[in-house]
Design a protein around this motif. Structure first.
Motif, PDB file in Angstrom:
ATOM      1  N   LEU A  32       0.744  -1.128  -0.106  1.00  0.00           N
ATOM      2  CA  LEU A  32      -0.030  -0.140  -0.044  1.00  0.00           C
ATOM      3  C   LEU A  32       0.893   1.157  -0.255  1.00  0.00           C
ATOM      4  CD1 LEU A  32      -2.955   0.327   0.225  1.00  0.00           C
ATOM      5  CD2 LEU A  32      -2.921   0.494   2.613  1.00  0.00           C
ATOM      6  N   ILE A  63       3.022   1.823   5.946  1.00  0.00           N
ATOM      7  CA  ILE A  63       3.278   1.854   4.641  1.00  0.00           C
ATOM      8  C   ILE A  63       4.608   2.807   4.468  1.00  0.00           C
ATOM      9  CG2 ILE A  63       2.418   3.906   2.713  1.00  0.00           C
ATOM     10  CD1 ILE A  63      -0.176   3.432   4.350  1.00  0.00           C
ATOM     11  N   GLU A  90      -3.470  -3.881  -1.517  1.00  0.00           N
ATOM     12  CA  GLU A  90      -2.364  -3.258  -2.450  1.00  0.00           C
ATOM     13  C   GLU A  90      -2.892  -2.034  -3.073  1.00  0.00           C
ATOM     14  OE1 GLU A  90      -4.703  -5.716  -5.129  1.00  0.00           O
ATOM     15  OE2 GLU A  90      -3.552  -6.321  -3.633  1.00  0.00           O
ATOM     16  N   CYS A 110      -6.410   5.352   6.031  1.00  0.00           N
ATOM     17  CA  CYS A 110      -5.281   4.359   6.373  1.00  0.00           C
ATOM     18  C   CYS A 110      -5.831   3.176   7.258  1.00  0.00           C
ATOM     19  CB  CYS A 110      -3.964   4.914   6.703  1.00  0.00           C
ATOM     20  SG  CYS A 110      -3.124   5.854   5.335  1.00  0.00           S
ATOM     21  N   PHE A 115      -8.225   0.637   5.612  1.00  0.00           N
ATOM     22  CA  PHE A 115      -7.282  -0.215   4.672  1.00  0.00           C
ATOM     23  C   PHE A 115      -6.846  -1.439   5.426  1.00  0.00           C
ATOM     24  CE2 PHE A 115      -8.076   2.636   1.275  1.00  0.00           C
ATOM     25  CZ  PHE A 115      -7.813   1.770   0.071  1.00  0.00           C
ATOM     26  N   ARG A 116      -6.114  -1.015   6.595  1.00  0.00           N
ATOM     27  CA  ARG A 116      -5.335  -2.036   7.466  1.00  0.00           C
ATOM     28  C   ARG A 116      -6.583  -2.751   8.108  1.00  0.00           C
ATOM     29  NH1 ARG A 116      -1.053  -2.524   4.364  1.00  0.00           N
ATOM     30  NH2 ARG A 116       0.572  -1.067   5.111  1.00  0.00           N
TER      31      ARG A 116
END
Length: 241
Positions: A99, A124, A188, A234, A237-238
């Protein structure tokens, strides 16, 4: 004792042209300086009061008053270091399961520093910055990273060229995007964050393949601070893994 020339030299490193000329930047405080030293950054000069543990480095001892004369902080923190900048990282195309962040015209040094710290927190390792994004080696940016600048690659490049060649999904937070909590997110991709006032520029906006929206749950502010929006994005996403 600090000379007038030493004071003048450190103070002028607040300006990008002098940092660029000499290939150096300023960091302050035990946490930031310590992280950079442990990461292998080369100190050109270390100025510190006697109480600072020098970690085996050669230090020029200064008084509290002398440290205030060269510090960019309202409250100086024991040590100020002039470090050599790392070599400019090669622009590597985003690939695989990683990412990445891409910053399109982020101007505020505090925001940029906080975003670098956020990237480090969420694992990241690379941030791509447009050429008009604030300079990552500005003392205010370095300080706001709280040492994370030692662990995150910052690459200035043409985002348009980068994204056009990207082989991964390109996400962007936009007012006409889809609710981030309801969208499918991949492990990704490139997450594009825009300018504080204008958001993502039109040329980059046209290249985004997946538009996201952080929903507003109460009528009030027109937008989120870009660093806060980066953290929320973020984190989501995680969280999905």
């Amino acid at each position: 004792m600090l000379s007038k020339n030493q004071i003048k030299y450190v103070r002028q490193l607040e300006q990008k042209k002098f940092r660029k000329r000499d290939g150096v930047f300023v960091a302050e405080g035990p946490k930031v300086v310590g992280d950079l030293l442990r990461a292998g950054f080369e100190p050109v000069q270390l100025f510190a009061i006697r109480e600072w543990a020098n970690e085996g480095q050669r230090v020029q001892e200064v008084t509290d008053e002398e440290l205030r004369k060269i510090s960019f902080l309202q409250h100086p923190q024991q040590v100020l270091a002039v470090f050599r900048m790392p070599e400019t990282p090669t622009v590597v195309q985003p690939v695989g399961k990683d990412l990445y962040l891409a910053l399109d015209g982020v101007q505020d040094p505090g925001n940029l520093g906080t975003i670098i710290r956020i990237a480090d927190w969420f694992g990241i390792g690379t941030i791509y910055c447009s050429e008009d994004t604030a300079d990552a080696w500005n003392p205010k940016v370095v300080q706001a990273t709280m040492g994370s600048i030692a662990r995150v690659n910052i690459i200035y490049t043409s985002l348009e060229d980068l994204i056009q060649k990207a082989q991964v999904p390109v996400y962007g937070t936009l007012l006409d995007g889809h609710n981030i909590y309801e969208e499918t997110l991949t492990p990704e991709g490139i997450i594009v964050m825009g300018n504080e006032g204008n958001g993502i520029s039109q040329p980059i906006r046209q290249l985004i393949t997946r538009r996201l929206l952080i929903p507003q749950y109460h009528e009030g502010p027109e937008s989120l601070n870009v660093a806060i929006a980066t953290a929320i994005t973020c984190s989501e996403f995680r969280r999905r893994g």
